[in-house]
Scaffold this motif. Sequence first.
Motif, PDB file in Angstrom:
ATOM      1  N   PHE A 186      36.812  46.654  40.763  1.00 27.33           N
ATOM      2  CA  PHE A 186      37.521  45.772  41.691  1.00 27.33           C
ATOM      3  C   PHE A 186      36.547  45.124  42.679  1.00 27.33           C
ATOM      4  CE2 PHE A 186      41.766  47.561  40.653  1.00 27.33           C
ATOM      5  CZ  PHE A 186      42.475  46.369  40.654  1.00 27.33           C
ATOM      6  N   THR A 187      35.600  45.908  43.167  1.00 28.20           N
ATOM      7  CA  THR A 187      34.649  45.384  44.149  1.00 28.20           C
ATOM      8  C   THR A 187      33.789  44.280  43.550  1.00 28.20           C
ATOM      9  OG1 THR A 187      34.583  47.561  45.224  1.00 28.20           O
ATOM     10  CG2 THR A 187      32.827  46.006  45.775  1.00 28.20           C
ATOM     11  N   LEU A 188      33.277  44.514  42.341  1.00 21.98           N
ATOM     12  CA  LEU A 188      32.457  43.495  41.691  1.00 21.98           C
ATOM     13  C   LEU A 188      33.286  42.279  41.298  1.00 21.98           C
ATOM     14  CD1 LEU A 188      29.946  45.362  39.345  1.00 21.98           C
ATOM     15  CD2 LEU A 188      29.502  44.204  41.513  1.00 21.98           C
ATOM     16  N   TYR A 189      34.492  42.513  40.774  1.00 27.21           N
ATOM     17  CA  TYR A 189      35.348  41.386  40.382  1.00 27.21           C
ATOM     18  C   TYR A 189      35.668  40.504  41.581  1.00 27.21           C
ATOM     19  CZ  TYR A 189      39.369  38.748  38.694  1.00 27.21           C
ATOM     20  OH  TYR A 189      40.236  37.727  38.359  1.00 27.21           O
ATOM     21  N   ALA A 190      36.085  41.120  42.690  1.00 32.27           N
ATOM     22  CA  ALA A 190      36.429  40.353  43.883  1.00 32.27           C
ATOM     23  C   ALA A 190      35.221  39.594  44.404  1.00 32.27           C
ATOM     24  CB  ALA A 190      36.985  41.281  44.960  1.00 32.27           C
ATOM     25  N   GLY A 191      34.060  40.256  44.435  1.00 30.19           N
ATOM     26  CA  GLY A 191      32.869  39.603  44.955  1.00 30.19           C
ATOM     27  C   GLY A 191      32.413  38.439  44.097  1.00 30.19           C
ATOM     28  N   LEU A 192      32.276  38.652  42.806  1.00 31.56           N
ATOM     29  CA  LEU A 192      31.767  37.605  41.924  1.00 31.56           C
ATOM     30  C   LEU A 192      32.757  36.451  41.775  1.00 31.56           C
ATOM     31  CD1 LEU A 192      30.114  39.823  39.164  1.00 31.56           C
ATOM     32  CD2 LEU A 192      28.989  38.570  41.023  1.00 31.56           C
ATOM     33  N   THR A 193      34.053  36.747  41.830  1.00 35.77           N
ATOM     34  CA  THR A 193      35.042  35.669  41.717  1.00 35.77           C
ATOM     35  C   THR A 193      35.004  34.740  42.928  1.00 35.77           C
ATOM     36  OG1 THR A 193      36.471  37.119  40.405  1.00 35.77           O
ATOM     37  CG2 THR A 193      37.502  35.173  41.330  1.00 35.77           C
ATOM     38  N   MET A 194      34.549  35.250  44.066  1.00 36.73           N
ATOM     39  CA  MET A 194      34.430  34.394  45.248  1.00 36.73           C
ATOM     40  C   MET A 194      33.423  33.267  45.050  1.00 36.73           C
ATOM     41  SD  MET A 194      34.709  36.671  48.729  1.00 36.73           S
ATOM     42  CE  MET A 194      33.742  38.103  48.234  1.00 36.73           C
ATOM     43  N   VAL A 195      32.395  33.489  44.236  1.00 39.41           N
ATOM     44  CA  VAL A 195      31.332  32.495  44.102  1.00 39.41           C
ATOM     45  C   VAL A 195      31.430  31.705  42.798  1.00 39.41           C
ATOM     46  CG1 VAL A 195      29.729  33.713  45.607  1.00 39.41           C
ATOM     47  CG2 VAL A 195      29.760  34.254  43.169  1.00 39.41           C
ATOM     48  N   THR A 196      32.537  31.844  42.072  1.00 36.69           N
ATOM     49  CA  THR A 196      32.749  31.011  40.895  1.00 36.69           C
ATOM     50  C   THR A 196      33.281  29.648  41.319  1.00 36.69           C
ATOM     51  OG1 THR A 196      35.038  31.769  40.609  1.00 36.69           O
ATOM     52  CG2 THR A 196      33.301  33.053  39.516  1.00 36.69           C
ATOM     53  N   ASN A 197      33.396  28.746  40.354  1.00 35.41           N
ATOM     54  CA  ASN A 197      34.008  27.437  40.599  1.00 35.41           C
ATOM     55  C   ASN A 197      35.460  27.407  40.147  1.00 35.41           C
ATOM     56  OD1 ASN A 197      31.684  26.259  41.699  1.00 35.41           O
ATOM     57  ND2 ASN A 197      30.860  25.839  39.661  1.00 35.41           N
ATOM     58  N   VAL A 198      36.036  28.565  39.897  1.00 33.05           N
ATOM     59  CA  VAL A 198      37.427  28.655  39.438  1.00 33.05           C
ATOM     60  C   VAL A 198      38.367  28.199  40.557  1.00 33.05           C
ATOM     61  CG1 VAL A 198      39.220  30.241  38.651  1.00 33.05           C
ATOM     62  CG2 VAL A 198      36.867  30.514  37.849  1.00 33.05           C
ATOM     63  N   PRO A 199      39.352  27.333  40.244  1.00 33.61           N
ATOM     64  CA  PRO A 199      40.252  26.824  41.289  1.00 33.61           C
ATOM     65  C   PRO A 199      41.395  27.786  41.597  1.00 33.61           C
ATOM     66  CG  PRO A 199      40.764  25.764  39.195  1.00 33.61           C
ATOM     67  CD  PRO A 199      39.584  26.677  38.942  1.00 33.61           C
ATOM     68  N   PHE A 200      41.576  28.085  42.865  1.00 29.76           N
ATOM     69  CA  PHE A 200      42.692  28.911  43.328  1.00 29.76           C
ATOM     70  C   PHE A 200      43.549  28.079  44.278  1.00 29.76           C
ATOM     71  CE2 PHE A 200      39.754  32.096  41.885  1.00 29.76           C
ATOM     72  CZ  PHE A 200      40.550  33.114  41.378  1.00 29.76           C
ATOM     73  N   TYR A 201      44.842  28.078  44.032  1.00 31.96           N
ATOM     74  CA  TYR A 201      45.756  27.273  44.839  1.00 31.96           C
ATOM     75  C   TYR A 201      45.666  27.682  46.304  1.00 31.96           C
ATOM     76  CZ  TYR A 201      50.041  24.880  46.259  1.00 31.96           C
ATOM     77  OH  TYR A 201      50.952  24.047  46.882  1.00 31.96           O
ATOM     78  N   SER A 202      45.566  26.686  47.196  1.00 36.82           N
ATOM     79  CA  SER A 202      45.317  26.963  48.614  1.00 36.82           C
ATOM     80  C   SER A 202      46.577  26.981  49.472  1.00 36.82           C
ATOM     81  CB  SER A 202      44.354  25.913  49.178  1.00 36.82           C
ATOM     82  OG  SER A 202      44.977  24.639  49.212  1.00 36.82           O
TER      83      SER A 202
END
Length: 277
Positions: A186-202
């Motif tokens: 969970f820690t690695l997934y949350a961290g690495l997903t923060m720096v991707t270019n994947v779009p998350f609805y704001s």
Amino acid sequence: MHEGNDLPEGRGVWVRKRRKGIYILPNLFTLAALFGGFYAIVMAVNNRFELAAAGVFCAMVLDSLDGRVARMTNTQSAFGEQMDSLSDMVSFGAAPGLIAYMWALQGLGRWGWIASFVYCACAALRLARFNVNTGVVDKRYFQGLPSPAAAALVAGFIWLMTDAGVRPGEDGRLSWDSITWIMFAFTLYAGLTMVTNVPFYSFKDLQMKKSVPFAAIVLIALGIAVINIHPPIVLFGVFVLYGLSGYVVYAVRKSRGQQTSVISTSTDEPDERGLHQ
């Protein structure tokens, strides 16, 4: 005689310079959010991990309010923006990483603190990129998982486990080693997903000042009722779904041949464009 901060204006007229100040109301919310992150760290040091997780979630609520309060009261400022970023780094970067390490990851030795550091570093990179790209990103989406949601994944899992009576070193339905590696993931997934270019609805295109159908208020009331059934399970489930939603949006756009980047315009810095392809 005139004071040193007076300036001449015309003949024989002295005008006092107006001192710059800061807006109190939005920065009070930011400071309160910062206190939530600091409180979470203190509780983790004292092995009160359920209170540490609660501190992170309280910081999330307060962080979501400071910007809205600033816009509603027309008190936005560059100082407030910088203060908000620094507060986010403590509450959603350092605090979740430290809580996760002290709760479970320290049992993994160097792998544990590496995972915590990766999360903390990714939070810093995500916040720095957000500040740089504010003017070029499609406002409807975040570029990468927002740091409060990433913190909710980490703190939410700890809250869920502590609420279920799971304690460090104790084996229940799952061995503590299994829980430790789940925390690691969970820690690695949350961290690495923060720096991707994947779009998350704001959710920034939702206008709070506009009227809504009566059914919308009913749905909000139902949502509050559902959360109160069991807050740890419901809130953690909501953020897990949100943490996966960006990849779903990315996959759908990719399959339809649509643009997957959330960069809406080109930047003045040519080197920046290559980061968002």
